[in-house]
Design a protein around this motif. Structure first.
Motif, PDB file in Angstrom:
ATOM      1  N   LEU A 107      65.299  31.589  58.539  1.00  0.00           N
ATOM      2  CA  LEU A 107      65.435  33.034  58.747  1.00  0.00           C
ATOM      3  C   LEU A 107      64.119  33.677  59.171  1.00  0.00           C
ATOM      4  O   LEU A 107      64.116  34.783  59.721  1.00  0.00           O
ATOM      5  N   ALA A 108      63.008  32.979  58.918  1.00  0.00           N
ATOM      6  CA  ALA A 108      61.700  33.522  59.320  1.00  0.00           C
ATOM      7  C   ALA A 108      61.613  33.721  60.823  1.00  0.00           C
ATOM      8  O   ALA A 108      60.794  34.522  61.303  1.00  0.00           O
ATOM      9  N   TRP A 109      62.458  33.012  61.585  1.00  0.00           N
ATOM     10  CA  TRP A 109      62.448  33.172  63.039  1.00  0.00           C
ATOM     11  C   TRP A 109      62.962  34.539  63.463  1.00  0.00           C
ATOM     12  O   TRP A 109      62.798  34.937  64.629  1.00  0.00           O
ATOM     13  N   LEU A 110      63.595  35.274  62.519  1.00  0.00           N
ATOM     14  CA  LEU A 110      64.019  36.636  62.834  1.00  0.00           C
ATOM     15  C   LEU A 110      62.829  37.580  62.911  1.00  0.00           C
ATOM     16  O   LEU A 110      62.934  38.669  63.495  1.00  0.00           O
ATOM     17  N   LEU A 111      61.707  37.176  62.299  1.00  0.00           N
ATOM     18  CA  LEU A 111      60.486  37.981  62.372  1.00  0.00           C
ATOM     19  C   LEU A 111      59.681  37.558  63.587  1.00  0.00           C
ATOM     20  O   LEU A 111      59.529  36.370  63.854  1.00  0.00           O
ATOM     21  N   GLN A 117      55.208  33.584  61.723  1.00  0.00           N
ATOM     22  CA  GLN A 117      54.462  32.326  61.631  1.00  0.00           C
ATOM     23  C   GLN A 117      53.903  32.116  60.226  1.00  0.00           C
ATOM     24  O   GLN A 117      53.950  31.007  59.683  1.00  0.00           O
ATOM     25  N   ARG A 118      53.400  33.177  59.633  1.00  0.00           N
ATOM     26  CA  ARG A 118      52.864  33.053  58.261  1.00  0.00           C
ATOM     27  C   ARG A 118      53.967  32.714  57.274  1.00  0.00           C
ATOM     28  O   ARG A 118      53.762  31.897  56.356  1.00  0.00           O
ATOM     29  N   LEU A 119      55.134  33.343  57.441  1.00  0.00           N
ATOM     30  CA  LEU A 119      56.252  33.055  56.534  1.00  0.00           C
ATOM     31  C   LEU A 119      56.733  31.617  56.699  1.00  0.00           C
ATOM     32  O   LEU A 119      57.041  30.939  55.715  1.00  0.00           O
ATOM     33  N   LEU A 120      56.787  31.138  57.932  1.00  0.00           N
ATOM     34  CA  LEU A 120      57.175  29.745  58.177  1.00  0.00           C
ATOM     35  C   LEU A 120      56.240  28.776  57.471  1.00  0.00           C
ATOM     36  O   LEU A 120      56.681  27.830  56.806  1.00  0.00           O
ATOM     37  N   LEU A 121      54.940  29.008  57.613  1.00  0.00           N
ATOM     38  CA  LEU A 121      53.969  28.125  56.968  1.00  0.00           C
ATOM     39  C   LEU A 121      54.092  28.196  55.458  1.00  0.00           C
ATOM     40  O   LEU A 121      54.064  27.161  54.767  1.00  0.00           O
ATOM     41  N   LEU A 122      54.265  29.393  54.922  1.00  0.00           N
ATOM     42  CA  LEU A 122      54.404  29.548  53.473  1.00  0.00           C
ATOM     43  C   LEU A 122      55.626  28.797  52.960  1.00  0.00           C
ATOM     44  O   LEU A 122      55.556  28.097  51.937  1.00  0.00           O
ATOM     45  N   MET A 123      56.761  28.927  53.646  1.00  0.00           N
ATOM     46  CA  MET A 123      57.976  28.242  53.210  1.00  0.00           C
ATOM     47  C   MET A 123      57.800  26.725  53.268  1.00  0.00           C
ATOM     48  O   MET A 123      58.264  25.998  52.385  1.00  0.00           O
ATOM     49  N   ALA A 124      57.131  26.247  54.302  1.00  0.00           N
ATOM     50  CA  ALA A 124      56.895  24.801  54.412  1.00  0.00           C
ATOM     51  C   ALA A 124      56.013  24.310  53.274  1.00  0.00           C
ATOM     52  O   ALA A 124      56.278  23.259  52.665  1.00  0.00           O
ATOM     53  N   LEU A 125      54.966  25.060  52.956  1.00  0.00           N
ATOM     54  CA  LEU A 125      54.061  24.652  51.876  1.00  0.00           C
ATOM     55  C   LEU A 125      54.759  24.707  50.521  1.00  0.00           C
ATOM     56  O   LEU A 125      54.522  23.852  49.656  1.00  0.00           O
ATOM     57  N   LEU A 126      55.631  25.703  50.319  1.00  0.00           N
ATOM     58  CA  LEU A 126      56.377  25.780  49.066  1.00  0.00           C
ATOM     59  C   LEU A 126      57.320  24.594  48.913  1.00  0.00           C
ATOM     60  O   LEU A 126      57.464  24.046  47.815  1.00  0.00           O
ATOM     61  N   GLN A 127      57.942  24.190  50.020  1.00  0.00           N
ATOM     62  CA  GLN A 127      58.808  23.018  49.937  1.00  0.00           C
ATOM     63  C   GLN A 127      58.019  21.746  49.638  1.00  0.00           C
ATOM     64  O   GLN A 127      58.461  20.905  48.845  1.00  0.00           O
ATOM     65  N   LEU A 128      56.873  21.610  50.273  1.00  0.00           N
ATOM     66  CA  LEU A 128      56.034  20.439  49.994  1.00  0.00           C
ATOM     67  C   LEU A 128      55.611  20.423  48.528  1.00  0.00           C
ATOM     68  O   LEU A 128      55.647  19.373  47.877  1.00  0.00           O
ATOM     69  N   ALA A 129      55.219  21.577  48.002  1.00  0.00           N
ATOM     70  CA  ALA A 129      54.825  21.653  46.593  1.00  0.00           C
ATOM     71  C   ALA A 129      56.007  21.333  45.683  1.00  0.00           C
ATOM     72  O   ALA A 129      55.854  20.662  44.650  1.00  0.00           O
ATOM     73  N   GLY A 130      57.205  21.772  46.061  1.00  0.00           N
ATOM     74  CA  GLY A 130      58.386  21.516  45.241  1.00  0.00           C
ATOM     75  C   GLY A 130      58.735  20.048  45.139  1.00  0.00           C
ATOM     76  O   GLY A 130      59.336  19.615  44.147  1.00  0.00           O
ATOM     77  N   LEU A 131      58.351  19.257  46.139  1.00  0.00           N
ATOM     78  CA  LEU A 131      58.630  17.817  46.099  1.00  0.00           C
ATOM     79  C   LEU A 131      57.868  17.117  44.976  1.00  0.00           C
ATOM     80  O   LEU A 131      58.204  15.987  44.608  1.00  0.00           O
ATOM     81  N   ALA A 132      56.843  17.772  44.434  1.00  0.00           N
ATOM     82  CA  ALA A 132      56.079  17.189  43.333  1.00  0.00           C
ATOM     83  C   ALA A 132      56.830  17.263  42.011  1.00  0.00           C
ATOM     84  O   ALA A 132      56.344  16.740  40.999  1.00  0.00           O
ATOM     85  N   PHE A 133      58.004  17.899  42.001  1.00  0.00           N
ATOM     86  CA  PHE A 133      58.759  18.053  40.759  1.00  0.00           C
ATOM     87  C   PHE A 133      60.024  17.210  40.733  1.00  0.00           C
ATOM     88  O   PHE A 133      60.874  17.389  39.860  1.00  0.00           O
ATOM     89  N   VAL A 134      60.151  16.284  41.683  1.00  0.00           N
ATOM     90  CA  VAL A 134      61.295  15.378  41.706  1.00  0.00           C
ATOM     91  C   VAL A 134      60.799  13.960  41.985  1.00  0.00           C
ATOM     92  O   VAL A 134      59.694  13.759  42.479  1.00  0.00           O
ATOM     93  N   GLY A 135      61.641  12.984  41.661  1.00  0.00           N
ATOM     94  CA  GLY A 135      61.326  11.599  41.968  1.00  0.00           C
ATOM     95  C   GLY A 135      60.198  11.032  41.127  1.00  0.00           C
ATOM     96  O   GLY A 135      59.957  11.457  39.991  1.00  0.00           O
ATOM     97  N   HIS A 136      59.467  10.083  41.701  1.00  0.00           N
ATOM     98  CA  HIS A 136      58.390   9.423  40.977  1.00  0.00           C
ATOM     99  C   HIS A 136      57.285  10.393  40.577  1.00  0.00           C
ATOM    100  O   HIS A 136      56.583  10.160  39.585  1.00  0.00           O
ATOM    101  N   ALA A 137      57.112  11.481  41.342  1.00  0.00           N
ATOM    102  CA  ALA A 137      56.053  12.441  41.037  1.00  0.00           C
ATOM    103  C   ALA A 137      56.319  13.193  39.746  1.00  0.00           C
ATOM    104  O   ALA A 137      55.407  13.836  39.210  1.00  0.00           O
ATOM    105  N   ALA A 138      57.545  13.114  39.240  1.00  0.00           N
ATOM    106  CA  ALA A 138      57.894  13.836  38.007  1.00  0.00           C
ATOM    107  C   ALA A 138      58.182  12.878  36.852  1.00  0.00           C
ATOM    108  O   ALA A 138      58.833  13.258  35.876  1.00  0.00           O
ATOM    109  N   MET A 139      57.692  11.651  36.943  1.00  0.00           N
ATOM    110  CA  MET A 139      58.005  10.647  35.928  1.00  0.00           C
ATOM    111  C   MET A 139      57.245  10.844  34.625  1.00  0.00           C
ATOM    112  O   MET A 139      57.735  10.533  33.547  1.00  0.00           O
TER     113      MET A 139
END
Length: 292
Positions: A107-111, A117-139
């Motif tokens: 939806l950031a493409w509506l802006l 561009q800033r919102l796109l980068l922020l959303m991507a970084l939040l998703q990358l950070a969220g991956l640290a809470f699943v899988g082997h990273a959360a063992m």
């Protein structure tokens, strides 16, 4: 195709698309000079639009595949009871946020302009950070678990800057060969090179720490997980070697050798992209295995 194979494929696509989106976002928001950003955003728009769409699609498919894996197979992917059970797990709760963030990224493409561009980068970084809470990273639990999650965030964001920034690097390198945007493109390349040193160091150090946290030292065994991890290490080492050759051997020859050195730089960077894709495939494979 088995559910496990679907999960591995979706995970590979997810990591690749998300890192490409973040890597391009670093250029359009942080690395490029302000007057060059609108033009570069237009050049990178097809890549970022595709990465946004694939990120959202793979996020949804990963949740669907995980539902089938936690159930009894393909049939349970349509079971409301299994979906409810999965969504109430730790993975399910984190992945609901991942789906929402991926949707916000699209939806950031509506802006228009810098805000989008800033919102796109922020959303991507939040998703990358969220991956640290699943899988082997959360063992791990307790303080070790906190260290592991923060370390994984650093690892993923550093990898997104480095590996995700390689395809935009090729685009900017080609821009630097023309007269219209040469000065700004060269400044962008210099900034990527400067901060790329830090990104590579963070990827290597955080990768070593993560391996020690999961496997200990010396490792108690050398099963398939460790073997694939070693393959990933070898691929990252090859990427690092190419990056060093590019920066300290080819770049100083740009003025003397001209187009030849620049063309070789582009080719070696494309080879680095292939190695990065193979490293992500190795990660996607051993993510389904028990560490050991």
């Amino acid at each position: 195709m088995s559910l496990t194979a679907l999960y591995i494929l979706c995970r590979w696509l997810h990591f690749g698309a998300l890192m490409s989106l973040a890597g391009a976002g670093f250029y359009t928001v942080l690395l490029a000079p302000s007057r060059y950003r609108p033009h570069l955003s237009g050049r990178l728009r097809p890549l970022m639009v595709a990465a946004s769409g694939v990120t959202l699609m793979s996020t949804l498919l990963l949740l669907t595949a995980q539902t089938g894996l936690m159930g009894d197979g393909w049939g349970d992917m349509l079971s409301a009871e299994v979906w409810q059970a999965v969504l109430n797990t730790g993975f399910g709760r984190v992945w609901q946020w991942q789906c929402l963030i991926a949707l916000c990224g699209c939806l950031a493409w509506l802006l228009r302009g810098a805000a989008g561009q800033r919102l796109l980068l922020l959303m991507a970084l939040l998703q990358l950070a969220g991956l640290a809470f699943v899988g082997h990273a959360a063992m791990l639990d307790g303080w070790a678990g906190g260290v592991q999650r923060v370390n994984q965030m650093v690892h993923l964001i550093g990898a997104a800057f480095w590996a995700g920034g390689l395809l935009p690097l090729v685009v900017v390198m080609r821009e630097a060969r023309g007269a219209a945007h040469r000065y700004d493109a060269i400044r962008t390349l210099m900034r990527f090179s400067r901060y790329g040193h830090l990104a590579v160091a963070l990827v290597v150090l955080s990768g070593v720490l993560n391996s020690l946290l999961l496997l200990g030292w010396p490792p108690a065994s050398f099963r398939l997980y460790s073997q694939l991890l070693l393959v990933k290490v070898a691929l990252v080492a090859a990427m690092t070697l190419i990056a060093l050759v590019n920066r300290y051997w080819l770049v100083p020859r740009f003025q003397r050798s001209g187009q030849r050195a620049q063309q070789l730089f582009i080719r070696t960077t494309l080879a680095e992209i292939v190695l990065a894709a193979l490293a992500l495939l190795a990660v996607s494979l051993f993510a389904t295995l028990q560490p050991g």
